[in-house]
Structure formats: structure tokens, C-alpha cells
Design an enzyme around this catalytic site. Structure first.
Site, PDB file in Angstrom:
ATOM      1  N   GLU A 175       0.890  -1.173   0.000  1.00 13.37           N
ATOM      2  CA  GLU A 175       0.000   0.000   0.000  1.00 13.37           C
ATOM      3  C   GLU A 175       0.918   1.210   0.000  1.00 13.37           C
ATOM      4  OE1 GLU A 175      -3.032  -0.503  -0.319  1.00 13.37           O
ATOM      5  OE2 GLU A 175      -3.361  -2.497   0.487  1.00 13.37           O
ATOM      6  N   CYS A 188      -2.406   8.446   2.965  1.00 16.95           N
ATOM      7  CA  CYS A 188      -2.152   8.195   1.539  1.00 16.95           C
ATOM      8  C   CYS A 188      -3.421   8.408   0.704  1.00 16.95           C
ATOM      9  CB  CYS A 188      -1.593   6.790   1.349  1.00 16.95           C
ATOM     10  SG  CYS A 188      -2.516   5.572   2.261  1.00 16.95           S
ATOM     11  N   GLU A 247      -6.133  -4.830   1.093  1.00 16.82           N
ATOM     12  CA  GLU A 247      -6.359  -5.130   2.505  1.00 16.82           C
ATOM     13  C   GLU A 247      -7.837  -4.924   2.786  1.00 16.82           C
ATOM     14  OE1 GLU A 247      -3.613  -2.491   4.531  1.00 16.82           O
ATOM     15  OE2 GLU A 247      -2.017  -3.975   4.395  1.00 16.82           O
TER      16      GLU A 247
END
Ligand code: ADP
Length: 489
Positions: free
Chosen positions: A257, A291, A467
Site C-alpha cells: 500500500e 495516503c 487489505e
């Protein structure tokens, strides 16, 4: 007041390493700071490369037992961990605020968000299964098994000190993997408290390990050891690429990620109040250090002035301050270098033609920590550095564009592809634009996309793998095929 004095359960304050079901401490250590006041909170053991090897050996031992445990048993232990995390949510929140800086209520929100992944994964443990397959040979039978990948190295960032761990650990453990976690050096205390609660939950020795130390020493061992079969990472694209290269030698699975450059698109038919509230909510979470934070707010020209006015009013009321002060809406940035980086981005945007409508300067002197003012910039060009790189700070930057086609093209003009946001009330636009936007997740009139039951992850240089939800658990499994020849075949 020291940090352990702030905790209802002082035993959650740990500074060693948790390896093979035991707490150890070493001679080498590194300091952990509170970014709101730059005071030292703790000295945490740096296990070095040798410690990382010991942790991986322990995880290999733990794996032997854990992978054979019934999924119902794994579910029970995970739910116990979940319950303990809920019980000590205030203490975990306190640790997050102390070492990372985000406001306490947001920190507790992160604990709840992170815990939800444990609950979901626990329940998913028993739903990991293979299938029976048709095969051509008479009397033969084929079937698949879903088995744990093996030992997993988890390397996590500081912006969500609890949730980035639970989002990896819970599905890995549910699938039957053992794990070695290396938290960011800025936020080890939350990780170590989670290890203490995992210990109390009853994971067998070696199944759950947390080690801290210099990434340069620990990283190569965590990626290079032959026993490690997978690397789960959240962090910068630069480090993600490095880990992927290191993993390539052993053909190890990676789940990455990475960074983002999220467009937040406001079309001319959007509910502008909802869009302005959405930007404020998504932008200032973790002080803009996420993010999925809106990086480029792209507004259709016809409504740009009206939207910017609303957004300015919202941002002008956002208050920066110590996360333990309930009046604070955002905390500090993670350290002074982050403040300098954000300030340099703002200065170069202004030099390139953007206007500062509110904020636009560090607050380090006034507030005595690594603070930056909640900021709104308007009128920037898409070529500016601030539009190209991840801001990772409390700066909202608005850009104007004409029509749907141009907006999609500008939104996609980045190597990143994590989250995008689209505000419109036109269902045709929703379909056309969500299909054209090259992003792993899109929030339509919704500023928060992540949840335990849904896939979180990006495309392009924002990462590989997902995820959350059933996909999160599946990442940690291998698909094995068995063919049994027919007795009379
Ligand atoms: P940030 O710039 O936000 O700190 P990083 O990608 O540098 O993001 O850090 C995310 C995580 O990766 C942290 O735990 C950090 O210690 C770790 N890390 C950084 N460099 C390396 C490396 N060379 N090898 C392994 N882990 C690393």
C-alpha cells in the site's frame, strides 16, 4: 506527566521487543518523541539484524503450530485480541496521540477502525476453503486447498500506528500465517502495546512478533530470509519499490500500500456544501498525513468560486494544537523535516502562481512543536510540484478545469492510483467517470472510503494487493491443487 502515568494500564507501556512469546530488551536503543512538544517519550530497543533473524526463526517455529490450529480456534484468539483492544482503547489512543500527534478522539477512532479488521478477519478465518473441481479422467477427483502463505514480514508506517498493523496482522493470522512486525521508528509504542495485548489474547509463542530498529539493518533480513514468504508493507512508493526488488530474489509475495495523489473532483452539479465538508474531513484526518488524503481538488470552473468560498470558511475554522487538547482539530506533523517539506511545497506553489487563501506557514514557533497551519491554496497549475507529489500535510490545493473529459484526463495524469473522490449528483457521470478513473478506490459523494469489509488498495505505483474484506484474508493464502486419480480410471 510521563506517558505511562497517562495510561490506565501502565503495563501497556513497553520499550523492548516481543519475540517468540517473550519480552526482551537490548543494549542499543533509539528515542521516540512527541511531535507536539518534541519531548522524549521513551527509548526503545533496537534489535539490529541479529534480533530480526531471531524473530524470523521464532515465527517459523510459531507457524508450524498455528497453521495446524483449527480456524475456529484462530477466530477465538483473534476475537480475544479484539476485545482487549476495545477494552484498552483509551490507552491505545493515548499512545497514538503521544507518539504520532493526532487528536485523541481521532486516535481512538483509529483504534476502533483498526480493531474492526480483527473482528472481520476472525470471522473470515472459518470461511477460507477450497473447492472440488471437475476433471476429465473417469473417476478422478480434483480439489483445491487454501493454505497459509507462511511467515509474513509486516513493515508499517507512522500515520496510523495501530490500524496499519491490524490491517495486516489480523488477516494474516486468520489465514494461519505467523508474523514479524516492524513498526515505523516514530511510532513503536502503539505497536508494542498491541503485542502485549496479543500476548494476553493467547497467540502461541512465535506467532506474533514485534521488533523495532534501524530499517537499514532489519529490512534486508525481513525481506531476504528464506523462511519469509511474504512482505506486507504500507509506506512510501520509493521504499515499496525497494522492498519489491529485494523480494524478487526469493520470488516472495508482496502486498504493497504505497503513496497516492488523490484527486477530489467537484462537478458543477455537486452539492457544494457536502463537497466542502467532504474535503475538510478527508483532508485533515491525521493532519493530512494519509495516503488517501485529497491532494488535488479539481473543481469545474462554473462552480469554482462558490466552492472555494465554502471551503475557505471551513478551513479557516480548523484549529491546530496538541492532540491532548480537546479543542484541537488537527495535531502536529510527524517531525520538523515534514514541516519544512510542506512549507517548501507551498512556497514553490505560490512562486508558481497559486494564491494562499488561508494559512500557508509553519506554526512551530507559536505552538512549540512540528505544526503547520491548515492551508488553502487556489489557482494553481497542474504542473506545480505540489500537484505532482504527495503533500502529506494540512494543505488543500484547488485547481480549476472545464469539462468531464478534461477532468478525468487531469485526474489520471499521475503515476499514482490509490483513492479518488467524485462529487456529482448526475448518475450518468457517476458511471462514466468511475469507470474511467484509474484508481483502486473511488468515493462518490463520500469522503471516507476505507472499512473492514471492503478492499483497500491501489493501482499503478500506488501498490499491489488489497487489505480488508475477504480479499484481505485471501492475500495471505496459497492456492494448492490436488488431483486424485480414479480408482478404476
Ligand atoms: P515515510 O517516508 O512516510 O516514513 P517510509 O516508506 O520511509 O515512509 O516508511 C514506512 C516504513 O518503512 C517504516 O516502518 C520505515 O522504517 C520502513 N522503511 C524505510 N526504509 C526501509 C528500508 N530500506 N527497508 C525496510 N523498511 C524500510
Amino acid at each position: 506527566m510521563t506517558i505511562s502515568e497517562r495510561l490506565t494500564e501502565p503495563a501497556l507501556f513497553k520499550t523492548g521487543a516481543y519475540i517468540g512469546g517473550k519480552w526482551t530488551s537490548g543494549d542499543k536503543s533509539f528515542p521516540v518523541y512527541n511531535p507536539a512538544n518534541r519531548q522524549t517519550l521513551a527509548d526503545v530497543t533496537d534489535v539490529g539484524a541479529e534480533g530480526a533473524k531471531t524473530a524470523i526463526a521464532a515465527a517459523s517455529e510459531g507457524l508450524k503450530r498455528w497453521k495446524k490450529t483449527s480456524p475456529f480456534e484462530r477466530c477465538r484468539v483473534l476475537l480475544k485480541w479484539y476485545d482487549l483492544i476495545q477494552r484498552y482503547s483509551d490507552d491505545l489512543g493515548t499512545l497514538i496521540t503521544a507518539e504520532m500527534g493526532k487528536p485523541l478522539r481521532e486516535a481512538k477512532g483509529e483504534v476502533a477502525y483498526g480493531a474492526a479488521f480483527i473482528e472481520w478477519s476472525a470471522q473470515e478465518a472459518a470461511r477460507v476453503h477450497g473447492e472440488t473441481l471437475p476433471v476429465a479422467a473417469p473417476g478422478a477427483r480434483g480439489w483445491t486447498l487454501r493454505q497459509p502463505v507462511g511467515v509474513v514480514s509486516c513493515i508499517t508506517p507512522w500515520n496510523f500506528p495501530a490500524a496499519m498493523i491490524t490491517r495486516k496482522a489480523a488477516p494474516a493470522l486468520a489465514a494461519g500465517c505467523s508474523i514479524v512486525i516492524k513498526p515505523a521508528p516514530e511510532t513503536p509504542l502503539t505497536a508494542l502495546a498491541l503485542a502485549e495485548l496479543a500476548d494476553r489474547a493467547g497467540f502461541p509463542a512465535g506467532v506474533f512478533n514485534v521488533i523495532c530498529g534501524d530499517a537499514q539493518d532489519l529490512g534486508p533480513v525481513m525481506t531476504g530470509s528464506p523462511e519469509v514468504r511474504m512482505i506486507g508493507f504500507t509506506g512510501s512508493t520509493e521504499v515499496g519499490k525497494l522492498l519489491m526488488r529485494q523480494a524478487a530474489d526469493g520470488i516472495k509475495r508482496v502486498s504493497l500500500e504505497l503513496g497516492g495523489n488523490a484527486p477530489f473532483i467537484v462537478m458543477d452539479d455537486a452539492d457544494l456544501d457536502a463537497a466542502a465538508a467532504g474535503v475538510a474531513q478527508a483532508k485533515f484526518r491525521s493532519g493530512g498525513q494519509t495516503c488517501v488524503s485529497p491532494n488535488r481538488i479539481i473543481v469545474q470552473e462554473g462552480v469554482a468560486d462558490a466552492f472555494v468560498g465554502r471551503l475557505q470558511a471551513k478551513i479557516a475554522s480548523v484549529k491546530a494544537g496538541d492532540g491532548f487538547d480537546s479543542a484541537s482539530d488537527i495535531g502536529p506533523l510527524i517531525h520538523d523535516e515534514a514541516v519544512d517539506r510542506v512549507d517548501a511545497l507551498v512556497k514553490s506553489a505560490v512562486a508558481g502562481g497559486a494564491k494562499v487563501l488561508t494559512g500557508g506557514q509553519p506554526l512551530a514557533d507559536e505552538l512549540g512543536g512540528s505544526f503547520y497551519a491548515p492551508t488553502l491554496l487556489d489557482g494553481g497549475s497542474f504542473d506545480l510540484e505540489i500537484a505532482r507529489s504527495e503533500i502529506f500535510g494540512p494543505v488543500a490545493s484547488v485547481y480549476r478545469a472545464s469539462d468531464e473529459t478534461q477532468i478525468v484526463q487531469l485526474a489520471n495524469d499521475t503515476p499514482y492510483g490509490l483513492a479518488a473522490y467524485l462529487y456529482t449528483r448526475d448518475i450518468g457521470r457517476v458511471h462514466r467517470m468511475t469507470e474511467e478513473l484509474d484508481y483502486g478506490m473511488i468515493g462518490v459523494n463520500a469522503p471516507m472510503v476505507g472499512s473492514a469489509s471492503t478492499p483497500f488498495g491501489g493501482v499503478k505505483e500506488s501498490g499491489i494487493g488489497r487489505e480488508g474484506g475477504k480479499w484481505g484474508v485471501e492475500e495471505f493464502t496459497e492456492l494448492k491443487y490436488v488431483l486424485l486419480a480414479g480408482v478404476n480410471g
